[in-house]
Design a protein around this motif. Structure first.
Motif, PDB file in Angstrom:
ATOM      1  N   LEU A  17      51.484  39.250  38.110  1.00 48.21           N
ATOM      2  CA  LEU A  17      51.045  40.208  37.093  1.00 48.21           C
ATOM      3  C   LEU A  17      52.080  40.397  35.989  1.00 48.21           C
ATOM      4  N   GLY A  18      53.059  39.497  35.927  1.00 49.32           N
ATOM      5  CA  GLY A  18      53.956  39.515  34.778  1.00 49.32           C
ATOM      6  C   GLY A  18      55.411  39.814  35.038  1.00 49.32           C
TER       7      GLY A  18
ATOM      8  N   PRO B 172      45.489  37.960  35.126  1.00 49.17           N
ATOM      9  CA  PRO B 172      45.117  36.592  34.761  1.00 49.17           C
ATOM     10  C   PRO B 172      43.655  36.304  35.098  1.00 49.17           C
ATOM     11  N   ALA B 173      43.011  35.537  34.248  1.00 48.28           N
ATOM     12  CA  ALA B 173      41.621  35.163  34.507  1.00 48.28           C
ATOM     13  C   ALA B 173      41.501  34.351  35.787  1.00 48.28           C
ATOM     14  N   ASP B 174      42.552  33.602  36.117  1.00 47.65           N
ATOM     15  CA  ASP B 174      42.577  32.807  37.343  1.00 47.65           C
ATOM     16  C   ASP B 174      44.017  32.780  37.838  1.00 47.65           C
TER      17      ASP B 174
ATOM     18  N   LYS C  85      42.501  47.630  37.087  1.00 44.45           N
ATOM     19  CA  LYS C  85      43.127  46.328  36.885  1.00 44.45           C
ATOM     20  C   LYS C  85      43.727  45.794  38.190  1.00 44.45           C
ATOM     21  N   CYS C  86      44.360  46.677  38.945  1.00 52.79           N
ATOM     22  CA  CYS C  86      44.930  46.253  40.224  1.00 52.79           C
ATOM     23  C   CYS C  86      43.847  45.818  41.195  1.00 52.79           C
ATOM     24  N   SER C  87      42.728  46.525  41.213  1.00 49.21           N
ATOM     25  CA  SER C  87      41.631  46.156  42.098  1.00 49.21           C
ATOM     26  C   SER C  87      41.017  44.820  41.692  1.00 49.21           C
ATOM     27  N   ASP C  88      40.914  44.570  40.388  1.00 45.48           N
ATOM     28  CA  ASP C  88      40.447  43.258  39.932  1.00 45.48           C
ATOM     29  C   ASP C  88      41.371  42.155  40.447  1.00 45.48           C
ATOM     30  N   PHE C  89      42.672  42.430  40.407  1.00 38.30           N
ATOM     31  CA  PHE C  89      43.639  41.456  40.918  1.00 38.30           C
ATOM     32  C   PHE C  89      43.464  41.256  42.426  1.00 38.30           C
ATOM     33  N   VAL C  90      43.309  42.348  43.174  1.00 37.60           N
ATOM     34  CA  VAL C  90      43.169  42.251  44.627  1.00 37.60           C
ATOM     35  C   VAL C  90      41.951  41.406  44.998  1.00 37.60           C
ATOM     36  N   GLN C  91      40.849  41.598  44.315  1.00 36.79           N
ATOM     37  CA  GLN C  91      39.663  40.796  44.594  1.00 36.79           C
ATOM     38  C   GLN C  91      39.948  39.314  44.398  1.00 36.79           C
ATOM     39  N   GLN C  92      40.629  38.984  43.309  1.00 35.14           N
ATOM     40  CA  GLN C  92      41.005  37.590  43.070  1.00 35.14           C
ATOM     41  C   GLN C  92      41.944  37.070  44.147  1.00 35.14           C
TER      42      GLN C  92
END
Length: 342
Positions: free
Chosen positions: A76-77, A108-110, A175-182
């Motif tokens: 995440l940077g 990130p998108a991926d 945003k963190c949850s979007d990352f966790v799903q990925q």
């Protein structure tokens, strides 16, 4: 039976020669391979090699793809990780220094195209090839409600979490949850078959049960939405969470619980019963000062509680470098002896 089959039998309550035995040896790798921590963690193949050597040395059941928890912050940077040869790597520079940085944070998108992912993928490739069909391969996932602590520091995150501004808090959590799903999907895709879902905010020792139910649980549900839960482990670090076991069953459908050594293990076993898998965890901090005999006695005590009725696993927290070699061997010898089901 293979260790992976033994784990499946414990979950399902079917016959097996013994209970599963998890020993989480994460910090021992650099010393084992004789290299500085920074070099060791630079290549996923090194991490995999150490995990396989430790598996051969001690005879437990599981290996880990986890390098260090700060790897998620890198994805995440975060550009600066502090490496120490006698401790755990940690975030050295926070991505979010001011609340205005929340809007700038980009997931990130991926994540699998991020350079920091490559070492994880390389590690998993080796582990999957060598033991993917026979052993549990564990991966670590930080829940969305905990991940911000690695991005801005625990003190600032607790202030934002409890006091707001709540629109910024929820933007960061989304945003963190979007990352966790990925992250979950990516780890499954490369071969992880045990996903340790780390959610200290899911323990009533950390925040109130009422707050877990009203605020934390909805974000955990979002983290896990649309996916299976059979391979997930509910883990709150070493914080006890017996009070929320029924809630987790009902709301998250997670059935494997890594019980804190500070918790009431007989109560946890009673609450979980045959609905899922109770993981009885030894206090590996106390193991630093125990004798091998004390270690064996504690293993026997845990197994005397957990083994009757099945659906039980013996495990450790993260075994410190300070735990004597003799105690690790005494623990695992005792787990095999007293964990026999024959």
């Amino acid at each position: 039976m293979t260790p992976l089959e033994i784990l499946g039998a414990a979950i399902n309550g079917t016959p097996a020669p013994r209970i599963p035995i998890f020993c989480n040896l994460l910090d021992q790798g650099p010393k084992l391979l004789g290299m500085p921590a920074r070099d060791y963690f630079s290549q996923g193949e090194y991490v995999a090699e150490a995990q396989l050597k430790l598996l051969e040395r001690y005879g437990h059941d599981n290996v880990w793809s986890l390098h260090y928890v700060g790897k998620e912050a890198e994805l995440l940077g975060c550009n600066d990780i502090l490496f120490a040869d006698d401790g755990v790597p940690n975030v050295a520079d926070f991505v979010i220094k001011h609340l205005d940085d929340i809007a700038k944070l980009e997931v990130p998108a991926d994540i699998t195209r991020h350079p920091a992912w490559q070492a994880v993928a390389d590690c998993m490739s080796v582990l999957r090839r060598e033991v993917g069909n026979t052993h549990p391969i564990c991966a670590y996932i930080t829940a969305s409600t905990t991940l911000p602590s690695m991005l801005m520091g625990m003190d600032k995150w607790m202030e934002l979490f409890l006091l707001g501004p709540f629109d910024l808090r929820d933007e960061l959590l989304r945003k963190c949850s979007d990352f966790v799903q990925q992250h979950i999907a990516a780890l499954r895709a490369v071969g992880a078959n045990v996903l340790v879902y780390s959610t200290p905010f899911g323990s009533p020792q950390f925040v109130s049960k009422k707050m877990i139910e009203s605020l934390v649980l909805p974000w955990m549900k979002r983290d896990l939405q649309g996916g299976a839960t059979d391979d997930l482990v509910y883990y709150c670090g070493m914080s006890p969470f017996n009070e929320v076991i029924d809630m987790v069953f009902d709301e998250l459908s997670i059935k494997t619980f890594y019980i804190s050594p500070l918790a009431d293990l007989p109560e946890a076993k009673r609450l979980i019963d045959t609905r899922g898998l109770t993981c009885g965890v030894i206090d590996d901090i106390k193991m630093i000062h125990w004798t091998p005999e004390q270690t064996r006695e504690e293993v026997k005590r845990i197994l005397d509680i957990g083994k009757p009725g099945g659906h039980f696993l013996f495990g450790t927290g993260v075994v410190s470098l300070a735990v004597p070699e003799a105690n690790i061997r005494a623990m695992l010898d005792a787990a095999h002896l007293y964990g026999s089901l024959r």
